[in-house]
Design a protein around this motif. Structure first.
Motif, mmCIF file in Angstrom:
data_model
loop_
_atom_site.group_PDB
_atom_site.id
_atom_site.type_symbol
_atom_site.label_atom_id
_atom_site.label_comp_id
_atom_site.label_asym_id
_atom_site.label_seq_id
_atom_site.Cartn_x
_atom_site.Cartn_y
_atom_site.Cartn_z
ATOM 1 N N LEU A 139 95.489 -41.423 -10.484
ATOM 2 C CA LEU A 139 95.788 -42.608 -10.115
ATOM 3 C C LEU A 139 94.719 -43.320 -10.532
ATOM 4 C CD1 LEU A 139 97.617 -43.077 -7.750
ATOM 5 C CD2 LEU A 139 95.569 -42.807 -6.013
ATOM 6 N N VAL A 140 93.304 -43.081 -10.581
ATOM 7 C CA VAL A 140 92.589 -44.034 -10.571
ATOM 8 C C VAL A 140 93.124 -45.121 -12.042
ATOM 9 C CG1 VAL A 140 89.954 -44.941 -11.877
ATOM 10 C CG2 VAL A 140 90.375 -42.800 -9.826
ATOM 11 N N LYS A 141 93.113 -44.025 -13.340
ATOM 12 C CA LYS A 141 94.137 -44.924 -14.509
ATOM 13 C C LYS A 141 95.388 -45.305 -14.206
ATOM 14 C CE LYS A 141 92.781 -44.619 -18.167
ATOM 15 N NZ LYS A 141 92.254 -45.701 -19.023
ATOM 16 N N LEU A 142 96.422 -44.975 -13.644
ATOM 17 C CA LEU A 142 98.009 -45.434 -13.410
ATOM 18 C C LEU A 142 97.415 -46.972 -12.663
ATOM 19 C CD1 LEU A 142 100.164 -42.700 -12.147
ATOM 20 C CD2 LEU A 142 99.789 -44.091 -14.032
ATOM 21 N N THR A 143 96.206 -47.088 -12.138
ATOM 22 C CA THR A 143 95.561 -47.809 -10.978
ATOM 23 C C THR A 143 95.176 -48.940 -11.819
ATOM 24 O OG1 THR A 143 94.945 -46.339 -9.282
ATOM 25 C CG2 THR A 143 94.722 -48.875 -9.299
ATOM 26 N N GLU A 144 94.335 -48.599 -12.627
ATOM 27 C CA GLU A 144 93.997 -49.532 -14.011
ATOM 28 C C GLU A 144 95.347 -49.570 -14.746
ATOM 29 O OE1 GLU A 144 91.286 -49.446 -18.134
ATOM 30 O OE2 GLU A 144 92.007 -47.397 -17.404
ATOM 31 N N GLU A 145 96.379 -49.249 -15.447
ATOM 32 C CA GLU A 145 97.127 -49.988 -15.882
ATOM 33 C C GLU A 145 97.694 -50.885 -14.712
ATOM 34 O OE1 GLU A 145 99.345 -46.780 -17.238
ATOM 35 O OE2 GLU A 145 97.971 -45.810 -18.229
ATOM 36 N N TYR A 146 98.266 -50.626 -13.978
ATOM 37 C CA TYR A 146 98.794 -51.511 -12.922
ATOM 38 C C TYR A 146 98.080 -52.612 -13.031
ATOM 39 C CZ TYR A 146 103.420 -48.749 -11.851
ATOM 40 O OH TYR A 146 104.451 -48.711 -11.545
ATOM 41 N N VAL A 147 97.194 -52.728 -12.661
ATOM 42 C CA VAL A 147 96.403 -54.130 -12.177
ATOM 43 C C VAL A 147 96.146 -54.678 -13.545
ATOM 44 C CG1 VAL A 147 93.789 -55.359 -12.975
ATOM 45 C CG2 VAL A 147 94.371 -53.308 -10.965
ATOM 46 N N SER A 148 95.809 -54.499 -15.069
ATOM 47 C CA SER A 148 96.553 -55.115 -15.730
ATOM 48 C C SER A 148 98.470 -55.415 -16.117
ATOM 49 C CB SER A 148 96.209 -53.926 -17.762
ATOM 50 O OG SER A 148 94.635 -53.877 -17.354
ATOM 51 N N SER A 149 99.391 -54.383 -16.116
ATOM 52 C CA SER A 149 100.486 -55.426 -16.049
ATOM 53 C C SER A 149 101.099 -56.344 -15.278
ATOM 54 C CB SER A 149 101.050 -54.046 -15.089
ATOM 55 O OG SER A 149 102.375 -53.633 -15.352
ATOM 56 N N LEU A 150 99.809 -56.094 -14.168
ATOM 57 C CA LEU A 150 100.305 -57.527 -12.924
ATOM 58 C C LEU A 150 99.975 -58.527 -13.429
ATOM 59 C CD1 LEU A 150 99.583 -54.979 -9.765
ATOM 60 C CD2 LEU A 150 101.631 -56.152 -10.318
ATOM 61 N N GLU A 151 98.964 -58.461 -13.716
ATOM 62 C CA GLU A 151 97.702 -59.473 -14.282
ATOM 63 C C GLU A 151 98.966 -60.872 -15.417
ATOM 64 O OE1 GLU A 151 94.056 -58.484 -14.788
ATOM 65 O OE2 GLU A 151 93.479 -58.697 -12.973
ATOM 66 N N LEU A 152 99.305 -59.403 -16.396
ATOM 67 C CA LEU A 152 99.890 -59.850 -17.673
ATOM 68 C C LEU A 152 100.927 -60.802 -17.418
ATOM 69 C CD1 LEU A 152 100.917 -60.363 -20.455
ATOM 70 C CD2 LEU A 152 101.677 -57.945 -20.480
#
Length: 101
Positions: free
Chosen positions: A51-64
């Protein structure tokens, strides 16, 4: 299950994020985790680190997505401004050619 913290996601990213961005990413990550588990019920999918890794990925995706939207808005505004300038230019253009000698 232990709660995912903003600080550990920031540590993976290497920079700080807003509380709002963290909450949004975590919500998306939880939904994705549930979806993945429904398709492939492996115990690893439900682990906290996942879940931590998925959250990290989503932060990057949302920022992009945000950067892309900001850029599109800026280009749109520039085109709109250019369009206004073009409309004020004279519309009647005469082409004068030299006669052949």
């Amino acid at each position: 299950m232990e709660q995912v913290t903003k600080e550990e996601v920031e540590e993976l990213l290497g920079y700080r994020i807003s509380d709002g961005r963290f909450r949004e990413a975590l919500e998306c990550a939880r939904r994705k985790q549930e979806y993945i588990y429904s398709r492939d019920p492996r115990p690893a999918v439900l682990q906290r680190w996942y879940l931590v890794k998925l959250t990290e990925e989503y932060v990057s995706s949302l920022e992009l997505t945000q950067v892309t939207m900001d850029l599109c808005r800026e280009v749109y505004d520039m085109e709109k401004e250019h369009s206004v300038i073009d409309q004020s230019a004279p519309q009647d253009t005469h082409i004068v050619t030299a006669s052949a000698q």
